[in-house]
Motif scaffolding. Structure first.
Motif, PDB file in Angstrom:
ATOM      1  N   PRO A  46       0.820  -1.216   0.000  1.00 55.86           N
ATOM      2  CA  PRO A  46       0.000   0.000   0.000  1.00 55.86           C
ATOM      3  C   PRO A  46       0.855   1.268   0.000  1.00 55.86           C
ATOM      4  O   PRO A  46       0.630   2.194   0.768  1.00 55.86           O
ATOM      5  N   GLN A  47       1.827   1.316  -0.883  1.00 58.73           N
ATOM      6  CA  GLN A  47       2.782   2.418  -0.927  1.00 58.73           C
ATOM      7  C   GLN A  47       3.391   2.518  -2.320  1.00 58.73           C
ATOM      8  O   GLN A  47       3.713   1.495  -2.934  1.00 58.73           O
ATOM      9  N   ILE A  48       3.551   3.743  -2.810  1.00 58.11           N
ATOM     10  CA  ILE A  48       4.222   3.984  -4.088  1.00 58.11           C
ATOM     11  C   ILE A  48       5.718   4.017  -3.825  1.00 58.11           C
ATOM     12  O   ILE A  48       6.249   4.959  -3.236  1.00 58.11           O
ATOM     13  N   ARG A  49       6.413   2.990  -4.222  1.00 54.25           N
ATOM     14  CA  ARG A  49       7.861   2.908  -4.001  1.00 54.25           C
ATOM     15  C   ARG A  49       8.448   2.008  -5.079  1.00 54.25           C
ATOM     16  O   ARG A  49       7.866   0.962  -5.400  1.00 54.25           O
ATOM     17  N   GLU A  50       9.579   2.389  -5.643  1.00 52.17           N
ATOM     18  CA  GLU A  50      10.242   1.597  -6.673  1.00 52.17           C
ATOM     19  C   GLU A  50      11.599   1.132  -6.171  1.00 52.17           C
ATOM     20  O   GLU A  50      12.344   1.893  -5.567  1.00 52.17           O
ATOM     21  N   ARG A  51      11.903  -0.136  -6.430  1.00 52.82           N
ATOM     22  CA  ARG A  51      13.206  -0.691  -6.074  1.00 52.82           C
ATOM     23  C   ARG A  51      13.685  -1.591  -7.203  1.00 52.82           C
ATOM     24  O   ARG A  51      12.894  -2.240  -7.885  1.00 52.82           O
ATOM     25  N   VAL A  52      15.006  -1.635  -7.387  1.00 53.05           N
ATOM     26  CA  VAL A  52      15.623  -2.532  -8.360  1.00 53.05           C
ATOM     27  C   VAL A  52      16.131  -3.763  -7.624  1.00 53.05           C
ATOM     28  O   VAL A  52      16.720  -3.652  -6.541  1.00 53.05           O
ATOM     29  N   PHE A  53      15.901  -4.937  -8.219  1.00 52.69           N
ATOM     30  CA  PHE A  53      16.359  -6.190  -7.620  1.00 52.69           C
ATOM     31  C   PHE A  53      17.230  -6.949  -8.611  1.00 52.69           C
ATOM     32  O   PHE A  53      16.926  -7.014  -9.807  1.00 52.69           O
ATOM     33  N   LEU A  54      18.317  -7.524  -8.114  1.00 55.29           N
ATOM     34  CA  LEU A  54      19.143  -8.474  -8.846  1.00 55.29           C
ATOM     35  C   LEU A  54      19.042  -9.801  -8.103  1.00 55.29           C
ATOM     36  O   LEU A  54      19.278  -9.855  -6.879  1.00 55.29           O
TER      37      LEU A  54
END
Length: 418
Positions: free
Chosen positions: A171-179
């Motif tokens: 329930p949050q606008i958040r962007e993360r990159v995952f490897l």
């Protein structure tokens, strides 16, 4: 229980998600003393190392975890993003100095990957890690993983994905990159989005599993108002203006383009300035180091409580803190939503570790159907009326005062070098 080595653990956002998917954190390495104190308070069974990754030998990490080389099921961690300014470390063609004590946090992660050789690894970072044209950090990681394979005979083949957390039920606008990669060379396939901001039924023609976003009300709507407002009141110059801004809006409400008083110029402030949650939308990103007027704020015109921020970050219930507001906000703002970690942990078990877990997601917030109407607006206090006027709009990307100043400084530096 599958065995985890955790680096840059923070308050435990990644670890909590893996924990819900049947993993056990055998050791957590973290530099921040307040985060270490909070981990010890909430998970006393975890072995915690407080220290700089580039000053802690991999042998110490394995010893505290009670593991030999190759025994860990997964290495997880989110190196801080500050080293991305150190572009001199990342000149292509230069040999990566994984054992250099001056190395950056990304090299520290790679060194532990090389020395511990887990069955799989997960690395997360800010969305900017993979921005086109500014991806030196990502290229550095990929080069380093190739070097690890060459030195150790492993076959880590990382998959990379930018994940928008709200599209997976956070329930949050958040962007993360995952490897994510496997020691034996298996390719990891990231799960597809399950949630959307679209409220119509058009998307159901193609993806019947798509649900509406989880909202701030879904996350915290059942919590009662705090009895003690100490530390939650918004002071400073702008605190008394917040009650005149509707839910889901920010200072832009009080510009000529919208319905409030013309107190500011269009887009002349940060988006999060006087930003208020809406009961019907996901929260905006919880900030790690907000100013006095930087949100998101509760629709009741106050700061969010520790419990509310934990809910928005999809942390497990019952966490406790014994630190101040500033340290608490920084720990929570820097953390990864635990639901994303839980989702990825389930897929890693299934795809890379041959240990699927037959149970649903435990950290997905329940949907709350009965959403109250928006809070009533207050009038603009008289003390702000003198600001009413025809305020100029922001001139556009790259044309503001700060952008011009940065460009001038860059030109001056270039002339000096030449």
């Amino acid at each position: 229980m599958l065995k985890v080595i955790s680096l840059f653990s923070g308050i435990g956002g990644l670890d909590f998600g893996f924990e819900e998917a049947g993993f056990e954190t055998r050791v957590a390495l973290e530099l921040d003393k307040f985060a270490c104190r909070t981990i010890a308070l909430n998970r006393p069974s975890w072995a915690v190392i407080e220290g700089d990754i580039n000053l802690v030998p991999s042998s110490v990490i394995l010893d505290r975890a009670g593991l030999d080389v190759g025994e860990a099921d997964i290495l997880i961690g989110g190196p801080p993003c500050q080293p991305f300014s150190k572009s001199s470390y990342w000149v292509r063609g230069d040999s990566l100095r994984l054992d250099d004590p001056r190395a950056d946090t990304l090299s520290g992660y790679l060194r532990v990957l090389r020395d511990t050789r887990p069955r799989a690894f997960l690395l997360e970072n800010v969305g900017g890690l993979a921005f086109e044209g500014k991806d030196e950090g990502l290229r550095h990681l990929l080069d380093g993983i190739r070097q690890v394979n060459a030195e150790c005979g492993t076959n880590y083949q990382p998959s990379v994905r930018l994940i928008r957390c709200a599209e997976h039920g956070v329930p949050q606008i958040r962007e993360r990159v995952f490897l994510i990669g496997s020691r034996d060379g298996r390719t990891f396939r990231f799960p597809e989005p399950t949630h959307s901001g679209r409220l119509d039924t058009e998307c159901s023609l193609f993806a019947t599993s798509i649900e509406p976003y989880r909202t701030a009300w879904d996350a915290i709507g059942d919590l009662t108002e705090p009895s003690d407002f100490e530390g939650l009141l918004i002071g400073g110059k702008w605190g008394d203006l917040l009650p005149s801004i509707p839910e889901g809006q920010n200072y832009l409400w009080h510009t000529p383009r919208m319905e409030g008083m013309p107190l500011f110029g269009w887009r002349t402030r940060y988006w999060s300035f006087l930003l208020k949650l809406s009961k019907r939308l996901p929260s905006w990103t919880v900030q790690a180091q907000p100013g006095s007027a930087i949100g998101p704020f509760h629709w009741k015109n106050r700061k969010l409580t520790f419990e509310e921020m934990c809910r928005i970050q999809t942390f497990p219930e019952g966490l406790k803190i014994n630190v101040g507001r500033t340290e608490m906000q920084r720990m929570l703002g820097n953390a990864v939503p635990s639901l994303i970690a839980e989702i990825l942990a389930h897929e890693i078990r299934r795809q890379l570790l041959d240990a699927p877990l037959d149970r649903g997601l435990r950290l997905l917030p329940p949907r709350r159907e009965l959403v109250p109407p928006p809070e009533r607006l207050a009038p603009v206090p008289v003390k702000y009326h003198s600001m009413v006027g025809n305020h100029a709009e922001h001139p556009g990307t790259g044309k503001g005062r700060q952008a011009i100043k940065r460009a001038q400084m860059a030109q001056g530096a270039e002339k000096t070098r030449s």
